[in-house]
Design a protein around this motif. Structure first.
Motif, PDB file in Angstrom:
ATOM      1  N   MET A   1       0.855  -1.174   0.000  1.00 50.55           N
ATOM      2  CA  MET A   1       0.000   0.000   0.000  1.00 50.55           C
ATOM      3  C   MET A   1       0.896   1.231   0.000  1.00 50.55           C
ATOM      4  O   MET A   1       1.817   1.323   0.797  1.00 50.55           O
ATOM      5  N   THR A   2       0.604   2.158  -0.869  1.00 49.54           N
ATOM      6  CA  THR A   2       1.372   3.397  -0.953  1.00 49.54           C
ATOM      7  C   THR A   2       0.667   4.504  -0.181  1.00 49.54           C
ATOM      8  O   THR A   2      -0.484   4.344   0.258  1.00 49.54           O
ATOM      9  N   ARG A   3       1.349   5.632  -0.051  1.00 48.59           N
ATOM     10  CA  ARG A   3       0.789   6.810   0.625  1.00 48.59           C
ATOM     11  C   ARG A   3      -0.518   7.252  -0.024  1.00 48.59           C
ATOM     12  O   ARG A   3      -1.511   7.488   0.658  1.00 48.59           O
ATOM     13  N   SER A   4      -0.536   7.366  -1.352  1.00 47.19           N
ATOM     14  CA  SER A   4      -1.756   7.839  -2.030  1.00 47.19           C
ATOM     15  C   SER A   4      -2.891   6.830  -1.890  1.00 47.19           C
ATOM     16  O   SER A   4      -4.053   7.216  -1.730  1.00 47.19           O
ATOM     17  N   GLU A   5      -2.581   5.531  -1.932  1.00 48.93           N
ATOM     18  CA  GLU A   5      -3.618   4.514  -1.730  1.00 48.93           C
ATOM     19  C   GLU A   5      -4.169   4.589  -0.304  1.00 48.93           C
ATOM     20  O   GLU A   5      -5.376   4.473  -0.091  1.00 48.93           O
ATOM     21  N   PHE A   6      -3.276   4.786   0.668  1.00 52.43           N
ATOM     22  CA  PHE A   6      -3.712   4.917   2.056  1.00 52.43           C
ATOM     23  C   PHE A   6      -4.634   6.122   2.213  1.00 52.43           C
ATOM     24  O   PHE A   6      -5.717   6.021   2.795  1.00 52.43           O
ATOM     25  N   LEU A   7      -4.212   7.274   1.699  1.00 47.92           N
ATOM     26  CA  LEU A   7      -5.018   8.496   1.842  1.00 47.92           C
ATOM     27  C   LEU A   7      -6.373   8.374   1.158  1.00 47.92           C
ATOM     28  O   LEU A   7      -7.372   8.872   1.675  1.00 47.92           O
ATOM     29  N   ALA A   8      -6.419   7.714   0.020  1.00 51.62           N
ATOM     30  CA  ALA A   8      -7.693   7.538  -0.684  1.00 51.62           C
ATOM     31  C   ALA A   8      -8.684   6.750   0.163  1.00 51.62           C
ATOM     32  O   ALA A   8      -9.888   7.013   0.128  1.00 51.62           O
ATOM     33  N   GLN A   9      -8.197   5.803   0.941  1.00 54.73           N
ATOM     34  CA  GLN A   9      -9.067   5.002   1.798  1.00 54.73           C
ATOM     35  C   GLN A   9      -9.303   5.653   3.158  1.00 54.73           C
ATOM     36  O   GLN A   9     -10.367   5.511   3.748  1.00 54.73           O
ATOM     37  N   PHE A  10      -8.302   6.362   3.668  1.00 58.15           N
ATOM     38  CA  PHE A  10      -8.405   6.925   5.014  1.00 58.15           C
ATOM     39  C   PHE A  10      -9.338   8.128   5.065  1.00 58.15           C
ATOM     40  O   PHE A  10     -10.121   8.270   5.989  1.00 58.15           O
ATOM     41  N   HIS A  11      -9.263   9.002   4.070  1.00 58.96           N
ATOM     42  CA  HIS A  11     -10.082  10.215   4.076  1.00 58.96           C
ATOM     43  C   HIS A  11     -11.438   9.931   3.426  1.00 58.96           C
ATOM     44  O   HIS A  11     -11.586  10.011   2.216  1.00 58.96           O
TER      45      HIS A  11
END
Length: 190
Positions: A1-11
């Motif tokens: 999981m990358t930073r952008s993938e994490f942010l897309a799911q987290f926010h």
């Protein structure tokens, strides 16, 4: 999981499932932990600590950097960053706070605020030997995968309480740390 993938799911605005915490009868002592996500560009890892073996409470247990919110802290974010700096030498400027999970109450009467931050991994870990035995990384994908989570039910009086475990190599992540990671998993992969 990358930073952008994490942010897309987290926010997001949905309310994810939360694992039950300990039902305190009073507010609980405020505490904060940092969930430090080491950002390597193509993957994220979680930096965890092993508590010092000489400690009176929870010796050797795997945990996030963190502790009680002190009077010097303006908020839980300051407390989490201060504790990470004190325990593992994490420079403030290496952390980009991106949010937090709902609080988690423990049987030891703490109300923990789990703060999430991306960490630039270009720093030297410096352990506070009074508090930390060691520090190590676990791939974020491993701790978010609920197939890697084990649950044991404990009984106290007439109530049952789940205790969570996440094995990693020769370590066992359990208790509040595992429950908070499980809540993060529900948030990222509902």
């Amino acid at each position: 999981m990358t930073r952008s993938e994490f942010l897309a799911q987290f926010h997001h605005l949905r309310q994810p499932y939360r694992e039950p915490d300990f039902p305190l009868t009073a507010a609980g002592r405020p505490a904060a932990v940092l969930i430090p996500l080491l950002d390597y560009g193509n993957k994220l890892s979680v930096l965890l600590t092993e508590r010092a073996h000489h400690l009176r409470h929870h010796p050797g247990q795997i945990s996030f950097p963190g502790g009680a919110v002190d009077e010097v802290d303006n908020n839980v974010f300051d407390a989490a960053l201060r504790e990470a700096n004190e325990e593992i030498g994490l420079p403030y400027e290496n952390v980009e706070v991106v949010g937090m999970l709902p609080s988690y109450r423990t049987i030891s009467r703490y109300n923990i605020a789990p703060v999430i931050g991306f960490v630039k991994p270009n720093f030297q870990v410096v352990l506070d030997a009074n508090e930390v035995e060691s520090a190590f990384e676990v791939p974020l994908a491993h701790v978010l995968n609920r197939k890697n989570h084990l649950i044991h039910t404990s009984h106290r009086g007439n109530a049952s309480f789940p205790i969570y475990f996440i094995p990693w190599q020769d370590k066992m992540i359990w208790g509040a740390t595992a429950a908070i990671l499980r809540n993060l998993s529900h948030h990222i992969h509902p």
